[in-house]
Write a protein that holds these residues in place. Structure first.
Motif, mmCIF file in Angstrom:
data_model
loop_
_atom_site.group_PDB
_atom_site.id
_atom_site.type_symbol
_atom_site.label_atom_id
_atom_site.label_comp_id
_atom_site.label_asym_id
_atom_site.label_seq_id
_atom_site.Cartn_x
_atom_site.Cartn_y
_atom_site.Cartn_z
ATOM 1 N N HIS A 185 0.956 -1.031 -0.112
ATOM 2 C CA HIS A 185 -0.057 -0.142 0.071
ATOM 3 C C HIS A 185 1.112 1.567 -0.359
ATOM 4 O O HIS A 185 1.745 2.452 0.995
ATOM 5 C CB HIS A 185 -0.661 0.253 1.617
ATOM 6 N N ASP A 186 1.371 2.029 -1.188
ATOM 7 C CA ASP A 186 2.078 2.662 -1.276
ATOM 8 C C ASP A 186 1.149 4.276 -0.455
ATOM 9 O O ASP A 186 0.280 4.113 -1.551
ATOM 10 C CB ASP A 186 2.739 2.949 -2.580
ATOM 11 N N THR A 187 2.070 4.783 0.165
ATOM 12 C CA THR A 187 1.309 6.350 0.647
ATOM 13 C C THR A 187 2.026 7.185 0.254
ATOM 14 O O THR A 187 3.679 7.484 0.948
ATOM 15 C CB THR A 187 0.784 6.041 1.989
ATOM 16 N N PRO A 188 1.448 8.443 -0.104
ATOM 17 C CA PRO A 188 0.653 8.621 -0.921
ATOM 18 C C PRO A 188 -0.132 8.300 -2.188
ATOM 19 O O PRO A 188 1.306 7.900 -2.803
ATOM 20 C CB PRO A 188 0.742 9.876 -1.196
ATOM 21 N N GLY A 189 -0.649 7.324 -2.268
ATOM 22 C CA GLY A 189 -1.132 6.400 -3.365
ATOM 23 C C GLY A 189 -1.742 7.451 -4.620
ATOM 24 O O GLY A 189 -1.642 8.718 -4.508
ATOM 25 N N ASP A 190 -2.545 6.845 -5.406
ATOM 26 C CA ASP A 190 -3.231 7.520 -6.428
ATOM 27 C C ASP A 190 -4.852 7.427 -6.929
ATOM 28 O O ASP A 190 -5.256 7.227 -7.288
ATOM 29 C CB ASP A 190 -2.276 7.683 -7.729
ATOM 30 N N GLY A 191 -5.420 8.248 -5.149
ATOM 31 C CA GLY A 191 -6.561 8.009 -5.242
ATOM 32 C C GLY A 191 -7.151 6.309 -5.102
ATOM 33 O O GLY A 191 -6.655 6.525 -3.712
ATOM 34 N N ASP A 192 -7.880 6.003 -5.194
ATOM 35 C CA ASP A 192 -8.615 5.083 -5.085
ATOM 36 C C ASP A 192 -7.893 3.940 -6.135
ATOM 37 O O ASP A 192 -8.109 2.499 -6.415
ATOM 38 C CB ASP A 192 -10.166 5.065 -5.527
ATOM 39 N N ARG A 193 -6.574 3.981 -6.149
ATOM 40 C CA ARG A 193 -5.824 3.387 -7.622
ATOM 41 C C ARG A 193 -5.270 2.273 -7.073
ATOM 42 O O ARG A 193 -4.322 2.650 -5.454
ATOM 43 C CB ARG A 193 -5.346 3.759 -8.500
ATOM 44 N N PRO A 194 -4.686 0.972 -6.546
ATOM 45 C CA PRO A 194 -4.172 0.577 -6.163
ATOM 46 C C PRO A 194 -3.153 0.254 -6.245
ATOM 47 O O PRO A 194 -2.370 0.525 -7.607
ATOM 48 C CB PRO A 194 -4.557 -1.560 -6.070
ATOM 49 N N SER A 195 -1.799 0.292 -5.478
ATOM 50 C CA SER A 195 -0.563 1.807 -5.328
ATOM 51 C C SER A 195 0.534 0.819 -5.051
ATOM 52 O O SER A 195 0.311 -0.034 -3.414
ATOM 53 C CB SER A 195 -1.107 3.059 -4.523
ATOM 54 N N THR A 196 1.031 0.008 -5.011
ATOM 55 C CA THR A 196 2.019 -0.842 -4.625
ATOM 56 C C THR A 196 3.796 -0.278 -5.069
ATOM 57 O O THR A 196 3.636 0.427 -5.982
ATOM 58 C CB THR A 196 1.779 -2.021 -5.047
ATOM 59 N N GLY A 197 4.336 -1.224 -4.434
ATOM 60 C CA GLY A 197 6.112 -0.527 -4.895
ATOM 61 C C GLY A 197 7.045 -1.359 -4.423
ATOM 62 O O GLY A 197 6.720 -2.483 -3.544
ATOM 63 N N PHE A 198 8.347 -0.666 -4.259
ATOM 64 C CA PHE A 198 9.807 -1.513 -3.237
ATOM 65 C C PHE A 198 10.386 -0.375 -2.194
ATOM 66 O O PHE A 198 10.857 0.649 -2.428
ATOM 67 C CB PHE A 198 10.456 -2.109 -4.137
ATOM 68 N N LYS A 199 10.489 -0.662 -1.557
ATOM 69 C CA LYS A 199 11.011 0.335 -1.151
ATOM 70 C C LYS A 199 12.985 -0.927 -0.203
ATOM 71 O O LYS A 199 12.800 -1.881 -0.408
ATOM 72 C CB LYS A 199 10.756 -0.053 0.274
ATOM 73 N N PHE A 200 13.854 0.398 -0.348
ATOM 74 C CA PHE A 200 15.240 0.462 -0.259
ATOM 75 C C PHE A 200 15.667 0.795 1.539
ATOM 76 O O PHE A 200 15.599 1.757 1.485
ATOM 77 C CB PHE A 200 15.292 1.033 -1.531
ATOM 78 N N VAL A 201 16.104 0.022 1.758
ATOM 79 C CA VAL A 201 15.949 -0.141 3.533
ATOM 80 C C VAL A 201 17.935 -0.661 3.823
ATOM 81 O O VAL A 201 18.388 -1.670 3.338
ATOM 82 C CB VAL A 201 15.678 -1.484 4.448
ATOM 83 N N ASP A 202 18.479 0.593 4.023
ATOM 84 C CA ASP A 202 20.186 -0.128 4.844
ATOM 85 C C ASP A 202 19.867 -0.764 5.562
ATOM 86 O O ASP A 202 19.115 -1.603 6.745
ATOM 87 C CB ASP A 202 20.273 1.076 5.440
ATOM 88 N N LEU A 203 20.847 -2.222 5.063
ATOM 89 C CA LEU A 203 21.110 -4.081 6.278
ATOM 90 C C LEU A 203 21.642 -3.745 7.545
ATOM 91 O O LEU A 203 21.069 -4.011 8.478
ATOM 92 C CB LEU A 203 21.355 -4.744 5.255
ATOM 93 N N GLY A 204 22.085 -2.565 6.997
ATOM 94 C CA GLY A 204 23.338 -2.017 8.597
ATOM 95 C C GLY A 204 21.872 -2.163 9.960
ATOM 96 O O GLY A 204 21.933 -2.500 10.964
ATOM 97 N N SER A 205 21.023 -1.212 9.082
ATOM 98 C CA SER A 205 19.903 -0.122 10.388
ATOM 99 C C SER A 205 19.027 -2.055 10.917
ATOM 100 O O SER A 205 18.599 -1.823 12.663
ATOM 101 C CB SER A 205 19.018 0.974 9.305
ATOM 102 N N VAL A 206 19.121 -2.666 9.797
ATOM 103 C CA VAL A 206 17.908 -3.806 9.968
ATOM 104 C C VAL A 206 19.137 -4.636 11.464
ATOM 105 O O VAL A 206 18.617 -4.819 12.065
ATOM 106 C CB VAL A 206 17.939 -4.734 8.877
#
Length: 438
Positions: free
Chosen positions: A411-432
């Motif tokens: 659920h990508d936020t902010p999306g585009d109205g009622d359109r289904p919105s997806t994507g990918f997030k890049f996270v520093d593995l060191g922080s994990v």
């Protein structure tokens, strides 16, 4: 359509033993979680890919599963390769900027299912008739096949080139009618056996409990095909400690499927997430008896499927489930460290968290902690209802010197109205890793 003959699958008759093995995971006395998510440390993304929309205007693109290809010559120029279902494949640089888009293959006929790329994984240095190559391998759920793409970082026109043998057979289906039923190739993990040097793909079947082992083979003209080695059926129902039998609630005719899978290259161990059941540990060659490492909280909860709402109404919780992951258990990935240390990470889609288990078999894959991917700002949100995930614990230039975790955002936020919105997030593995060490 006549398909090339392949080796006859050897189906392992282990369902009864596996159902009994599930009881080896003891019920915990902790309170079950059915409300707001538990308090866990949060990490934040550094970048996100452009939003995808699963509608006609967006090309029916729906983010699902990523893989991280490391450019050994120039780690800062590594790539993230990700599936977008009917939208095909997307390739991103480490700034999460699009590098290449590959369409899924068209439908075989006007009334047939279109191509639909579900999961993706990588094979390094596969010997082809044209020389060794790194490959991206994806499960094409629409056609019940695997697709192969050679990776050449600096190739004009984009780093991926389709090298799928046109005669590659369907994975599970006997004909186009069965393919159109879409009980087809779904989850995917690759594995190279260090003893033989042979490369394999493990593929699960949608709406079924099957996992099959395919050997990857070179074909004419630098293309790649495969043959079936054996198939294993995980259980669809389970004997509970109170003597009753339980099966996860679902649409009539559907069995509890597997999607998230990953193989530990150090010991040939496959981890497979049966979405409404839990995480299985088994040999990557699909021999021996699998063991249920952990169960979802909803394990053992009865349910009644409502045809009108197309949802299950849960009954009383008998208390036999786990406490760490909530169905669906989705993306599985490994964080490898020297000496066998590291983590198995699992996406707990039901509560927007991630669980970490000890990678070492001697420690019985003990739970080590969890985290969530929260928002970095009002514009750069976190990850919700994560499907796929990929981790790489290796330097990737100045942006990710401690490695990278890529997670799908449902659920990508902010999306585009009622359109289904997806994507990918890049996270520093060191922080994990820091969050897990707290």
């Amino acid at each position: 359509m006549t398909r090339p003959r392949t080796a006859r699958p050897l189906v392992l008759a282990v369902a009864t033993a596996l159902a009994a093995a599930a009881l080896a995971v003891p019920a915990r006395a902790d309170a079950r979680h059915h409300g707001p998510a538990r308090t866990l440390p949060a990490v934040v993304p550094r970048a996100e890919t452009p939003v995808l929309h699963d509608d006609e205007a967006g090309g029916n693109a729906d983010a699902d599963d990523p893989a991280i290809w490391r450019n050994r010559a120039a780690p800062a120029r590594s790539l993230v390769i990700a599936t977008a279902k009917e939208g095909g494949l997307r390739v991103y640089d480490l700034d999460a900027r699009p590098v290449q888009s590959i369409a899924a293959p068209p439908a075989a006929g006007p009334d047939d299912a279109p191509g639909r790329f579900n999961n993706v994984d990588l094979v390094q240095g596969l010997r082809l008739s044209s020389g060794r190559a790194d490959l991206a391998v994806t499960s094409d759920r629409g056609h019940d096949r695997l697709r192969f793409y050679r990776i050449d970082r600096d190739r004009a026109g984009g780093p991926l080139t389709d090298v799928t043998d046109p005669a590659a057979p369907a994975v599970f289906s006997r004909d186009q009618a069965e393919i159109n039923d879409q009980r087809t190739a779904y989850g995917l993990a690759t594995w190279t056996d260090p003893a033989s040097g042979k490369a394999f793909a493990l593929v699960s079947r949608r709406e079924r409990t099957a996992v099959t082992l395919l050997e990857l083979l070179p074909a004419a003209g630098g293309t790649v095909t495969y043959r079936t080695i054996r198939t294993l059926e995980l259980p669809a129902s389970f004997r509970l400690p109170n003597g009753t039998s339980w099966a996860p609630c679902g649409e009539p005719g559907e069995l509890p499927q597997v999607e998230g899978m990953v193989v530990d290259p150090a010991n040939g161990t496959l981890y497979a997430g049966q979405e409404d059941v839990g995480i299985w540990r088994l040999r990557a060659d699909l021999t021996g008896t699998p063991k249920l490492v952990d169960k979802v909280r909803e394990y053992g909860v009865p349910g009644v499927y409502d045809e009108e709402t197309e949802e299950c109404t849960p009954g009383a919780d008998p208390g036999f489930g786990g406490t760490r992951i909530s169905s669906d258990v989705e993306g599985l990935t490994l964080v490898t460290e020297p000496g066998g240390d590291g983590y198995l990470l699992a996406s707990s889609q039901g509560d927007d968290t991630f669980a970490a288990y000890d990678r070492e078999l001697a420690d019985r894959n003990e739970y080590e902690g969890g985290f969530r991917v929260g928002p970095a700002s009002r514009v750069l949100d976190g990850s919700e209802e994560c499907d796929g995930a990929a981790a790489l614990n290796a330097p990737l230039g100045p942006k990710y010197p401690h490695g990278l975790l890529v997670v799908q955002d449902g659920h990508d936020t902010p999306g585009d109205g009622d359109r289904p919105s997806t994507g990918f997030k890049f996270v520093d593995l060191g922080s994990v890793l820091d969050a897990l060490d707290r």
